[in-house]
Design an enzyme around this catalytic site. Structure first.
Site, PDB file in Angstrom:
ATOM      1  CD  GLU A 113     -33.253 -18.347  11.297  1.00  0.00           C
ATOM      2  OE1 GLU A 113     -32.858 -17.579  12.200  1.00  0.00           O
ATOM      3  OE2 GLU A 113     -34.244 -18.130  10.597  1.00  0.00           O
ATOM      4  CE  LYS A 312     -29.200 -20.367  25.870  1.00  0.00           C
ATOM      5  NZ  LYS A 312     -29.081 -19.001  26.164  1.00  0.00           N
TER       6      LYS A 312
HETATM    7  S1  IVH Z   1     -34.940 -14.426  16.089  1.00  0.00           S
HETATM    8  C1  IVH Z   1     -38.751 -12.229  17.660  1.00  0.00           C
HETATM    9  N1  IVH Z   1     -32.871 -15.782  15.251  1.00  0.00           N
HETATM   10  O1  IVH Z   1     -31.246 -14.563  20.419  1.00  0.00           O
HETATM   11  C2  IVH Z   1     -37.571 -13.120  17.552  1.00  0.00           C
HETATM   12  N2  IVH Z   1     -32.627 -14.552  17.264  1.00  0.00           N
HETATM   13  O2  IVH Z   1     -33.113 -14.853  22.890  1.00  0.00           O
HETATM   14  C3  IVH Z   1     -36.363 -12.442  17.090  1.00  0.00           C
HETATM   15  N3  IVH Z   1     -30.386 -14.679  18.227  1.00  0.00           N
HETATM   16  O3  IVH Z   1     -32.188 -11.295  21.045  1.00  0.00           O
HETATM   17  C4  IVH Z   1     -35.102 -13.174  17.285  1.00  0.00           C
HETATM   18  N4  IVH Z   1     -29.498 -15.971  16.686  1.00  0.00           N
HETATM   19  O4  IVH Z   1     -30.117 -11.606  19.660  1.00  0.00           O
HETATM   20  C5  IVH Z   1     -33.345 -14.980  16.210  1.00  0.00           C
HETATM   21  N5  IVH Z   1     -31.131 -17.009  14.322  1.00  0.00           N
HETATM   22  C6  IVH Z   1     -31.597 -16.206  15.280  1.00  0.00           C
HETATM   23  C7  IVH Z   1     -30.792 -15.765  16.347  1.00  0.00           C
HETATM   24  C8  IVH Z   1     -31.356 -14.945  17.325  1.00  0.00           C
HETATM   25  C9  IVH Z   1     -29.279 -15.301  17.801  1.00  0.00           C
HETATM   26  C10 IVH Z   1     -30.472 -13.894  19.473  1.00  0.00           C
HETATM   27  C11 IVH Z   1     -31.093 -12.550  19.319  1.00  0.00           C
HETATM   28  C12 IVH Z   1     -32.210 -12.465  20.329  1.00  0.00           C
HETATM   29  C13 IVH Z   1     -31.922 -13.639  21.212  1.00  0.00           C
HETATM   30  C14 IVH Z   1     -33.238 -14.228  21.674  1.00  0.00           C
END
Ligand code: IVH
Length: 669
Positions: A113, A312
């Site tokens: 994603e 990243k």
């Molecule tokens: S999954 C337990 N999917 O990235 C895992 N996070 O560093 C739940 N974020 O705090 C997160 N895009 O705000 C996930 N496609 C995505 C995301 C995503 C942005 C952010 C999210 C999280 C941070 C993690």
């Protein structure tokens, strides 16, 4: 119209409006004109007004927001909001894959994603209705921003269909698309307000506004990407996203199943450049193991899931001309050189200013006004200058002369050994330092004084009403109300905000004092360890060092702060006005370890933090260094020099199971 007829019409209108909202905001393909939509909305508003008993928080009319200003309640997350392990390299990504492969004999697949760069949000639905929206906060608890989130049109207030769990949580990212961000900043510029540095900040700032009508105007958007919980009716993450989409959530169409790490790398390579065409910020790709069963088997570390990783993207760079350099003075007196640039587009936004760090950095890069410079947006709020285009470096340009006196008060600058920055030492007479300290005191994470924003503090200072934080509590309504842009209502708000701030816990008060190097976490640690201001004020250097994560720099800074007479006067005054200088009792399971001090070392079966928590929940203390007052050294595998030190000081060494025996009576905890 009878109430019965009204009810039927209201239900029908809500349904079609929700449907059109979805077409417009989730699918980006409106089915009717804005005019037709407004007519439907007006009709619904009219009936709801006439029949107040039909009011419903989930009605699409509620998205316009209310004028009510509420402080945000802090809510504990049902599942902690963890972050993701990060990497910038393909090699580490492949190592991640190798760890997954090792864990299973069976096949596995990934879902890739985009990593959206906004503010994460947790959304709770009960019986298909949005009941609560909470920010990430510190991961354990966040702000209840439901009123604001209701205005985000791509978040359904009422779900479609009926096959959703009775109560569940979904997580996503609140974003501000580039176009909304640019127009918002243009408007702010016209009003002379400080600009938001990037869409992420603007999104999280907007989420925390007290005026949801304004939030509704700003055009926030949302993507959902995760459903926590172990009782979901799906076998995989991908399925859960499909279901979320069917229920009316916006799930990114750029979500892809990948059967091996090669496909993951291809996805990343594609989006590394393709993302620049998107209308919102992304800062990487998130790779998740798809099967829920496999996710469960992999589990979590104390901070991140083992089944996901964030790759990243490297920060984007732009090249532009350095026009001039300003020098800003922070609340601690630190000087930051700031570059004024020929405006340039970078990662979807226009950059006009960038940080130049400090004098050394300027000298190192030999940056001169007129140079072409590289600007980069890193994780920080402010873009930074990372280099000079040497091929364009004209010898006619003069080297930059770093300032020697404070640009605000004229005091000669000093440079302390070991510090990269120059400082203005005129703490008590330099206006931005005085104002900065009060702004920090009133800020959200400190005393959280509602109504007392940066500009208001500045106004109060300029009018001679405040010189330090304690003066705030002497303000009268009339004094505030007669200031420019103020009135009775704002004056009352501020006084109420000040009154409410008296309930702030000790750790926040301690953070609000702005002691150098004492950030939020350190303040919490100190408050917990000493329990009260007077205990902390009387603490010796050694006692301070005994506190977990407190090093010499922090200890010295705290001692210096409490030693200064003007700070003692300030503290006395703050105590008199009723601020809280005693820590709340920590939650305890038992007092079994009361009076005992532990040091933890080596590799244990669980993260050290968990053991630390256990010690504290049973009344004990954990310190980082062994001394003769340490009661036990809890040693895991590969314990190093601490073992020898313990033996030398005759400190008892115990292993994990001996430790658990100590609290065995309470082993359910
Ligand atoms: S999954 C337990 N999917 O990235 C895992 N996070 O560093 C739940 N974020 O705090 C997160 N895009 O705000 C996930 N496609 C995505 C995301 C995503 C942005 C952010 C999210 C999280 C941070 C993690």
């Amino acid at each position: 119209m009878t109430i019965k007829e009204a009810k039927i019409r209201v239900d029908a209108l809500r349904k079609v409006i929700n449907e059109h909202n979805r077409h417009y905001y989730v699918e980006s393909s409106p089915a009717i004109s804005d005019f037709e939509f407004d007519l439907l909305m007006q009709e619904l508003q009219g009936i709801e007004k006439k029949f107040p008993s039909l009011a419903d928080a989930a009605s699409p009319t509620q998205r316009v927001g209310s004028d009510l200003s509420e402080g945000f309640a802090q809510v504990e997350h049902r599942y902690p909001m963890l972050s993701l392990g990060n990497t910038y390299s393909e090699e580490e990504l492949r190592e991640f894959d190798a760890r997954i492969a090792k864990a299973f004999d069976e096949a596995y697949e990934y879902v890739c994603e985009l990593k959206f760069d906004g503010a994460s949000i947790s959304l709770i639905y009960a019986d298909g209705v949005l009941t609560r929206a909470v920010t990430r906060g510190d991961g354990v608890q966040g702000d209840d921003v439901t009123v604001n989130v209701r205005t985000v049109r791509s978040i359904p207030l009422q779900l479609h269909g009926d096959n959703f769990p009775k109560e569940f949580e979904v997580r996503g990212e609140i974003l501000l698309p580039h176009s909304s961000f640019e127009s918002m900043n243009r408007e702010r510029e016209k009003q002379g307000k400080t600009l938001f540095a990037n869409p992420r900040n603007a999104a999280s700032g907007t989420l925390k506004m007290f005026d949801s009508k304004e939030v509704a105007r700003r055009g926030l958007d949302n993507f959902v990407y995760y459903m926590p919980g172990s009782d979901l009716p799906f076998a995989s993450h991908y399925e859960s996203l499909q279901a979320a989409r069917a229920w009316g959530f916006k799930v990114s169409e750029h979500t892809q199943k990948c059967s091996d790490i090669g496909a993951v790398v291809d996805f990343i390579r594609h989006w590394e450049t393709a993302r620049k065409k998107l209308s919102y910020d992304t800062d990487g790709v998130v790779v998740k193991v798809n099967s829920f069963a496999q996710q469960r088997a992999l589990g979590f570390t104390s901070k991140t899931p083992r089944w996901a990783i964030a790759y990243k993207f490297k920060a984007e760079q732009a090249v532009t001309t350095l026009l001039s350099v300003d020098y800003q003075v922070g609340r601690t007196g630190a000087i930051t050189p700031v570059a004024n640039l020929e405006p340039v587009k970078l990662a979807g936004t226009i950059v006009k200013r960038a940080s130049l760090h400090n004098a050394d950095q300027i000298a190192l890069l030999d940056i001169r006004v007129g140079d072409m410079v590289y600007v980069e947006k890193g994780g920080e709020i402010i873009p930074k200058i990372v280099g000079v285009d040497a091929s364009n470096h004209s010898e006619n340009l003069l080297p930059l002369q770093y300032i020697t006196a404070c640009p605000e008060c004229g005091t000669p600058l000093v440079r302390i050994d070991g510090e990269a920055k120059h400082f203005c030492p005129n703490e008590s007479g330099c206006p931005p330092q005085i104002v900065g300290r009060i702004i920090h005191f009133a800020s959200r994470k400190a005393m959280n004084i509602e109504g007392l924003g940066d500009e208001t503090v500045e106004l109060l200072y300029k009018n001679g009403l405040v010189k330090n934080a304690a003066n705030l509590y002497d303000l009268h309504k009339a004094q505030i109300a007669r200031l420019e842009r103020m009135g009775d209502k704002s004056a009352e708000n501020i006084l109420q905000g000040l009154e409410n701030s008296k309930k702030a816990p000790f750790s926040r008060v301690l953070f609000a004092l702005g002691i150098r190097y004492v950030g939020e976490t350190t303040a919490k640690k100190l408050a917990e360890a000493f329990g009260s201001l007077s205990a902390l004020q009387n603490a010796t250097f050694e006692q301070l060092l005994e506190v977990d994560e407190i090093g010499e720099q922090i200890a010295k800074s705290a001692l210096a702060f409490f030693w200064e007479e003007k700070n003692q006067l300030l503290l006395n005054k703050l105590r008199e006005v009723g601020l809280c200088f005693v820590a709340e009792k920590q939650q305890r399971f038992s007092s079994e370890l009361e009076g005992l001090t532990f040091v933890i070392t080596g590799t244990l079966s669980r993260p050290r933090d968990e053991f630390k928590q256990m010690v504290e929940l049973h009344g004990g203390k954990v310190t980082s260094a062994i001394s003769s007052s340490t009661s036990y050294l809890l040693a895991g595998e590969k314990a190093g020099s601490k073992m020898q030190k313990a033996e030398k000081l005759l400190v008892k060494v115990i292993n994990e199971s001996q430790f658990l025996e100590l609290i065995a009576k309470y082993s359910d905890v």
